[in-house]
Design an enzyme around this catalytic site. Structure first.
Site, PDB file in Angstrom:
ATOM      1  N   LYS A  75       0.879  -1.072   0.049  1.00 24.77           N
ATOM      2  CA  LYS A  75      -0.067  -0.047   0.093  1.00 24.77           C
ATOM      3  C   LYS A  75       0.703   1.188   0.141  1.00 24.77           C
ATOM      4  O   LYS A  75       2.031   1.286   0.398  1.00 24.77           O
ATOM      5  CB  LYS A  75      -0.912   0.087   1.273  1.00 24.77           C
ATOM      6  CG  LYS A  75      -0.237   0.113   2.569  1.00 24.77           C
ATOM      7  CD  LYS A  75      -1.191   0.201   3.899  1.00 24.77           C
ATOM      8  CE  LYS A  75      -0.511   0.263   4.929  1.00 24.77           C
ATOM      9  NZ  LYS A  75       0.685   1.494   5.017  1.00 24.77           N
ATOM     10  N   ALA A 119      10.215  -0.420   4.397  1.00 21.72           N
ATOM     11  CA  ALA A 119      10.312   0.462   3.380  1.00 21.72           C
ATOM     12  C   ALA A 119       9.065   1.307   3.327  1.00 21.72           C
ATOM     13  O   ALA A 119       8.764   2.192   2.315  1.00 21.72           O
ATOM     14  CB  ALA A 119      10.174  -0.193   2.154  1.00 21.72           C
ATOM     15  N   GLY A 120       8.083   1.070   4.185  1.00 22.04           N
ATOM     16  CA  GLY A 120       6.778   1.865   4.454  1.00 22.04           C
ATOM     17  C   GLY A 120       5.805   1.551   3.486  1.00 22.04           C
ATOM     18  O   GLY A 120       4.914   2.208   3.174  1.00 22.04           O
ATOM     19  N   LEU A 121       5.828   0.246   2.988  1.00 22.05           N
ATOM     20  CA  LEU A 121       4.731  -0.162   1.893  1.00 22.05           C
ATOM     21  C   LEU A 121       4.161  -1.018   2.494  1.00 22.05           C
ATOM     22  O   LEU A 121       3.169  -1.642   1.739  1.00 22.05           O
ATOM     23  CB  LEU A 121       5.715  -0.835   0.754  1.00 22.05           C
ATOM     24  CG  LEU A 121       6.759   0.146   0.195  1.00 22.05           C
ATOM     25  CD1 LEU A 121       7.406  -0.709  -1.084  1.00 22.05           C
ATOM     26  CD2 LEU A 121       6.011   1.242  -0.460  1.00 22.05           C
ATOM     27  N   GLY A 122       4.052  -1.569   3.778  1.00 20.36           N
ATOM     28  CA  GLY A 122       3.083  -2.271   4.596  1.00 20.36           C
ATOM     29  C   GLY A 122       3.102  -3.748   4.151  1.00 20.36           C
ATOM     30  O   GLY A 122       1.977  -4.388   3.954  1.00 20.36           O
ATOM     31  N   GLY A 123       4.348  -3.988   3.843  1.00 15.99           N
ATOM     32  CA  GLY A 123       4.405  -5.489   3.365  1.00 15.99           C
ATOM     33  C   GLY A 123       3.959  -6.493   4.634  1.00 15.99           C
ATOM     34  O   GLY A 123       3.287  -7.323   4.135  1.00 15.99           O
ATOM     35  N   GLY A 124       4.525  -6.392   5.742  1.00 13.57           N
ATOM     36  CA  GLY A 124       4.252  -7.249   6.713  1.00 13.57           C
ATOM     37  C   GLY A 124       2.679  -7.138   6.861  1.00 13.57           C
ATOM     38  O   GLY A 124       2.157  -8.311   7.311  1.00 13.57           O
ATOM     39  N   SER A 125       1.824  -5.995   6.858  1.00 15.93           N
ATOM     40  CA  SER A 125       0.547  -6.029   7.348  1.00 15.93           C
ATOM     41  C   SER A 125       0.034  -6.615   5.983  1.00 15.93           C
ATOM     42  O   SER A 125      -1.176  -7.581   6.177  1.00 15.93           O
ATOM     43  CB  SER A 125       0.032  -4.743   7.213  1.00 15.93           C
ATOM     44  OG  SER A 125       0.671  -3.920   8.207  1.00 15.93           O
ATOM     45  N   ALA A 126       0.471  -6.415   4.717  1.00 12.48           N
ATOM     46  CA  ALA A 126      -0.290  -7.148   3.637  1.00 12.48           C
ATOM     47  C   ALA A 126      -0.155  -8.549   3.900  1.00 12.48           C
ATOM     48  O   ALA A 126      -1.086  -9.413   3.378  1.00 12.48           O
ATOM     49  CB  ALA A 126       0.345  -6.717   2.250  1.00 12.48           C
ATOM     50  N   ASP A 159      -2.396  -1.354  10.525  1.00 11.75           N
ATOM     51  CA  ASP A 159      -2.540  -1.215   8.928  1.00 11.75           C
ATOM     52  C   ASP A 159      -3.232  -2.467   8.365  1.00 11.75           C
ATOM     53  O   ASP A 159      -3.539  -2.560   7.203  1.00 11.75           O
ATOM     54  CB  ASP A 159      -1.163  -1.064   8.290  1.00 11.75           C
ATOM     55  CG  ASP A 159      -0.396   0.182   8.628  1.00 11.75           C
ATOM     56  OD1 ASP A 159      -1.342   1.098   9.080  1.00 11.75           O
ATOM     57  OD2 ASP A 159       0.491   0.457   8.138  1.00 11.75           O
TER      58      ASP A 159
HETATM   59  O1  C5P Z   1      -0.001  -1.131  14.940  1.00 13.51           O
HETATM   60  P1  C5P Z   1       1.564  -1.725  14.704  1.00 13.51           P
HETATM   61  O2  C5P Z   1       2.019  -2.745  15.476  1.00 13.51           O
HETATM   62  O3  C5P Z   1       1.753  -1.889  13.226  1.00 13.51           O
HETATM   63  O4  C5P Z   1       2.488  -0.263  14.919  1.00 13.51           O
HETATM   64  C1  C5P Z   1       4.103  -0.628  15.076  1.00 13.51           C
HETATM   65  C2  C5P Z   1       4.349   0.636  15.947  1.00 13.51           C
HETATM   66  O5  C5P Z   1       4.007   1.697  15.177  1.00 13.51           O
HETATM   67  C3  C5P Z   1       3.591   0.895  17.139  1.00 13.51           C
HETATM   68  O6  C5P Z   1       4.175   0.108  18.245  1.00 13.51           O
HETATM   69  C4  C5P Z   1       3.881   2.432  17.408  1.00 13.51           C
HETATM   70  O7  C5P Z   1       5.244   2.507  17.920  1.00 13.51           O
HETATM   71  C5  C5P Z   1       3.874   2.653  15.977  1.00 13.51           C
HETATM   72  N1  C5P Z   1       2.534   3.444  15.745  1.00 13.51           N
HETATM   73  C6  C5P Z   1       2.233   4.347  16.121  1.00 13.51           C
HETATM   74  N2  C5P Z   1       1.023   5.174  15.748  1.00 13.51           N
HETATM   75  C7  C5P Z   1       0.037   4.537  14.817  1.00 13.51           C
HETATM   76  C8  C5P Z   1       0.712   3.412  14.075  1.00 13.51           C
HETATM   77  C9  C5P Z   1       1.875   2.790  14.756  1.00 13.51           C
HETATM   78  O8  C5P Z   1       2.822   5.128  17.011  1.00 13.51           O
HETATM   79  N3  C5P Z   1      -0.984   5.056  14.392  1.00 13.51           N
END
Ligand code: C5P
Length: 296
Positions: A14, A106-113, A145
């Site tokens: 994404k 890389a900020g592309l949401g790979g792990g979430s995808a 994500d």
């Molecule tokens: O939700 P997720 O586990 O992907 O988030 C990883 C880390 O990114 C969180 O532990 C937090 O440090 C940061 N994060 C945040 N605010 C968000 C999403 C992520 O601070 N809206």
């Protein structure tokens, strides 16, 4: 009816086209408002197979696995466990193979995808009786994500990212995604945003095509934080903007940059030229209407 033995799912990355950070919350997350689209490239593939033993999830990852957790701490492995547990089916044997192409960090949401594709694939494989709401709830428990990656397409993400406001946006919007030779961890970038006192983005990028109907200017409030964590990023962005002849914006928490393309631009040709000039991978990406595709 014969039970499925194996299911394959494509996991799409994404792009956050714009990301405003509204503040730090008491739970440690940040309140955000992000305009996000699924992209067809790069993508990962998840394969799940029903096996008689061992019971539970067995996990393997292949492909471009730099910075990718190889064990049961991988988000895809946890996703398989969580969705089976929610459906009361955690005793089943599932062999999960993840084929990685989306770079990590890389900020592309790979792990979430990958987690989203795993949830949908395991539901299909085991014919789990879970509603879409229950799937989204399992997804939100795995990461902010993951719900967006399950729904896919285009949406405003709010809250910590799990509150979705879907948008109907034409698929096929073109972007370049340039991947620098270094990675950024999302928590580090958010922590830097806090330390810098919660900066607003100073740069604005003009939206292209139908995106202009949704938002006047694209901005990413995490960009100053990411460029403070990794000072080389700024130089990388400036070189990218020169080579592409267009402005770039940080993707999510980085480290990739996105260049929105006008309609009719040959993204493949431009990506090849920019990649040669910067000596880094540059992907010609197009927005897609789904986050997960089963069976391809
Ligand atoms: O939700 P997720 O586990 O992907 O988030 C990883 C880390 O990114 C969180 O532990 C937090 O440090 C940061 N994060 C945040 N605010 C968000 C999403 C992520 O601070 N809206």
């Amino acid at each position: 009816m014969n039970r499925l033995q194996r299911v394959r799912a494509t996991a799409y990355g994404k792009l956050t086209l714009s990301l405003r950070v509204l503040g730090l919350r008491p739970d440690g997350y940040h309140e955000i408002e992000a305009l996000t689209v699924s992209i067809g490239q790069p993508s990962d593939v998840v394969e799940v197979e029903a096996v008689p033993h061992p019971g539970g999830v067995t996990f393997a990852v292949v492909g471009e696995t730099d910075h990718v957790p190889k064990g049961m701490d991988n988000l895809a492995a946890r996703a398989a466990e969580d969705v089976m547990l929610r459906a009361g089916r955690s005793g089943h044997g599932v062999l999960l193979t993840l084929r990685k192409r989306i770079p990590a960090g890389a900020g592309l949401g790979g792990g979430s995808a990958d987690a989203a594709a795993t949830i949908v694939a395991v539901r299909t494989l085991l014919d789990l009786e879970l509603s879409d709401e229950e799937l989204l709830d399992v997804a939100a428990g795995l990461g902010s994500d993951v719900p967006f990656c399950i729904r896919g397409g285009a949406a405003w993400m709010r809250g910590r990212g799990e509150i979705l406001d879907p948008i109907s946006l034409r698929a096929g919007l073109g972007f370049l995604v340039a991947i620098p030779p270094f990675r950024l961890a999302t928590p580090t970038v958010y922590a830097a945003w806090d330390e810098l006192g919660g900066p607003e983005a100073t740069r604005r990028v003009e939206p292209q095509g139908t995106v202009a109907r949704l938002i006047g200017a694209l901005a990413n409030d995490l960009e100053p934080a990411a460029e403070a964590v990794a000072p080389d990023l700024r130089e990388f962005r400036e070189a990218l903007e020169r080579a592409a002849g267009r402005p770039a914006l940080l993707a999510g928490s980085g480290s990739s940059y996105v260049v929105p393309l006008e309609r009719g631009v040959d993204g493949e040709d431009l990506a090849a030229r920019v990649s040669r000039s910067l000596r880094v991978p540059v992907v010609a990406a197009r927005s897609t209407s789904v986050g997960v595709r089963i069976g391809s």
